[in-house]
Design an enzyme around this catalytic site. Structure first.
Site, PDB file in Angstrom:
ATOM      1  N   ASP A   1      33.962  75.753  55.624  1.00 37.47           N
ATOM      2  CA  ASP A   1      32.798  76.641  55.712  1.00 37.47           C
ATOM      3  C   ASP A   1      31.958  76.368  54.467  1.00 37.47           C
ATOM      4  O   ASP A   1      32.327  76.731  53.355  1.00 37.47           O
ATOM      5  CB  ASP A   1      33.274  78.096  55.773  1.00 37.47           C
TER       6      ASP A   1
ATOM      7  N   TYR B   1      35.742  84.897  53.820  1.00 38.86           N
ATOM      8  CA  TYR B   1      34.697  85.743  54.371  1.00 38.86           C
ATOM      9  C   TYR B   1      35.342  86.829  55.255  1.00 38.86           C
ATOM     10  O   TYR B   1      36.195  86.519  56.090  1.00 38.86           O
ATOM     11  CB  TYR B   1      33.726  84.877  55.186  1.00 38.86           C
TER      12      TYR B   1
ATOM     13  N   LYS C   1      22.128  82.228  56.205  1.00 42.81           N
ATOM     14  CA  LYS C   1      22.086  82.327  54.747  1.00 42.81           C
ATOM     15  C   LYS C   1      21.076  81.324  54.179  1.00 42.81           C
ATOM     16  O   LYS C   1      19.928  81.376  54.550  1.00 42.81           O
ATOM     17  CB  LYS C   1      23.499  82.148  54.196  1.00 42.81           C
TER      18      LYS C   1
HETATM   19  C1  LIG Z   1      27.756  85.181  56.641  1.00 43.77           C
HETATM   20  C2  LIG Z   1      28.896  84.243  56.661  1.00 43.77           C
HETATM   21  C3  LIG Z   1      29.533  83.915  57.864  1.00 43.77           C
HETATM   22  C4  LIG Z   1      29.149  84.565  59.180  1.00 43.77           C
HETATM   23  O1  LIG Z   1      27.851  84.262  59.554  1.00 43.77           O
HETATM   24  P1  LIG Z   1      26.895  85.239  60.427  1.00 43.77           P
HETATM   25  O2  LIG Z   1      25.684  84.406  60.598  1.00 43.77           O
HETATM   26  O3  LIG Z   1      26.694  86.482  59.645  1.00 43.77           O
HETATM   27  O4  LIG Z   1      27.605  85.507  61.706  1.00 43.77           O
HETATM   28  C5  LIG Z   1      30.580  83.005  57.814  1.00 43.77           C
HETATM   29  N1  LIG Z   1      30.979  82.455  56.654  1.00 43.77           N
HETATM   30  C6  LIG Z   1      30.393  82.754  55.478  1.00 43.77           C
HETATM   31  C7  LIG Z   1      30.882  82.113  54.228  1.00 43.77           C
HETATM   32  C8  LIG Z   1      29.338  83.650  55.447  1.00 43.77           C
HETATM   33  O5  LIG Z   1      28.762  83.957  54.275  1.00 43.77           O
END
Ligand SMILES: *Cc1c(COP(=O)(O)O)cnc(C)c1O
Length: 391
Positions: A172, A100, A197
């Protein structure tokens, strides 16, 4: 009595309100809490340290990963910052190259400043991890499926190598959601989500969470959560809790739609490559089948186009929304080279395979026939050099 995931998503952490019987867990919109005597309170003193709506969310999300502890943050990046705060100057982190963009940025442009060192490896071969481990290595940072090329890392194999060397593994799990992949069961120590997300799922709130079964790690994370203060307010926690109630239904339909779109793109002449771990031709397919229930709803594909031609294509899509982010009910698409990964240096971008013709789709919950029709009309009006017939 232990409940299954769909039941937990609706009930965990949210008892009916004792004073009113409210069935929907309330938004406790307060910054501070009355103490009965100095230092004596009913479990809450100040909302940065904790508040009931956040606790409900933390328990709910922890339960979805089958874990004891959840620590909520104001965004996914704040959650990443929280995990990295466990480190000190001189510590070393191993991560993957395909990452990311925001994680790459906070690693290389922020924590590196404080003396934390990072090594980026290719996730395809777990044994390269063993070679990268040093005495100072503290964390192995995995993102699978990865962003934006949907590379797959074998969590169990990597976590086992890390564990033998006394290195903690964090995964993640944003792309997979707690429905499709269970990193803690595969040996990870920490799981992280951008709840912005799929977990929230409606493109209307930012959030992040770190989940673990390790009591000491959870205590440290709660300490940094309070000390740093990048915490979600009651309204945000409420919205994310509302999202989890339909997470399971949404994720299944997201996957159904994504599979249909992959089939369509695979057959289209103008598309030179489709990246989706559900494809038998995807290099991580065998591992993905082992460690995921389904393959998610982020799909990337490559057009054999120049930057200008790719930009023209993005202008022709009507139903798909050109926007960063993913995991929404609404279908979104982005151009990683100029959007999500613009902060990654061009040479690095090229070396990981993010070309100017790469498009990332976050397949939403609309009628998939409408989504395909829109792709079809946009591809047909964009001047895309046809691949030569003999190729
Ligand atoms: C969007 C995202 C993040 C960061 O999250 P935010 O809520 O935008 O700060 C971290 N890891 C992945 C895989 C993401 O898609």
């Amino acid at each position: 009595m232990s409940y299954r995931l769909d039941t937990l998503a609706i009930h965990a952490g949210q008892p009916d309100d004792e004073t009113t019987g409210a069935v929907s867990f309330p938004i406790y919109q307060t910054s501070t809490f009355r103490q009965t005597e100095p230092g004596i309170n009913r479990g809450y003193c100040y909302a940065r340290t904790g508040h009931p709506t956040r606790r409900a969310l933390e328990e709910n999300l922890a339960s979805l990963e089958g874990a004891q502890h959840g620590v909520a943050f104001a965004s996914g990046m704040a959650a990443i910052h929280g995990v990295l705060s466990l480190l000190r100057a001189g510590d070393h982190v191993i991560s993957t190259r395909d990452l990311y963009g925001g994680a790459w940025r906070i690693f290389t442009k922020y924590f590196a400043k404080f003396g934390v060192e990072f090594t980026f490896i290719d996730p395809g071969d777990p044994f390269t991890i063993a070679g990268a481990i040093r005495p100072e290595t503290k964390l192995l940072w995995l993102e699978t499926p990865s962003n934006p090329l949907l590379k797959i890392t074998d969590i169990a194999a990597c976590a086992a190598i890390a564990r033998r060397a006394g290195v903690r593994t964090v995964v993640d799990n944003t792309f997979a959601t707690p429905l499709l992949q269970h990193p803690l069961a595969l040996g990870a120590d920490l799981v992280l989500h951008s709840t912005t997300k799929y977990i929230n799922g409606h493109s209307d709130v930012l959030g992040g969470v770190v989940i673990t079964n390790d009591d000491a790690l959870a205590a440290d994370l709660h300490f940094y959560q309070n000390a740093i203060g990048a915490v979600p307010g009651p309204q945000d926690c409420f919205l994310i809790l509302r999202g989890t109630k339909t997470l399971s239904l949404r994720v299944q339909k997201h996957c159904d739609n994504a599979e249909r779109i992959v089939e369509y793109l695979e057959r289209h002449d103008a598309v030179s490559r489709v990246f989706y771990p559900g494809l038998a031709t995807h290099e991580g397919h065998a591992v993905a089948r082992r460690q995921m229930e389904r393959f998610g709803a982020v799909v990337s594909f490559e057009l054999d186009t120049t930057l200008e031609e790719t930009r023209a294509f993005t202008r022709h899509l009507k139903l798909w929304t050109l926007a960063e982010s993913l995991g929404s009910v609404r279908s979104l698409f982005c151009h990683p080279a100029t959007m999500t990964h613009a902060s990654v240096e061009p040479e690095v971008r090229k070396s990981v395979g993010i070309s100017d013709g790469l498009i990332r789709l976050s397949v939403g919950l609309e009628d998939v026939r409408d989504l395909i029709d829109d792709l079809e009309q946009a591809l047909s009006v964009t001047r895309i050099p046809a691949r030569s017939a003999e190729a």
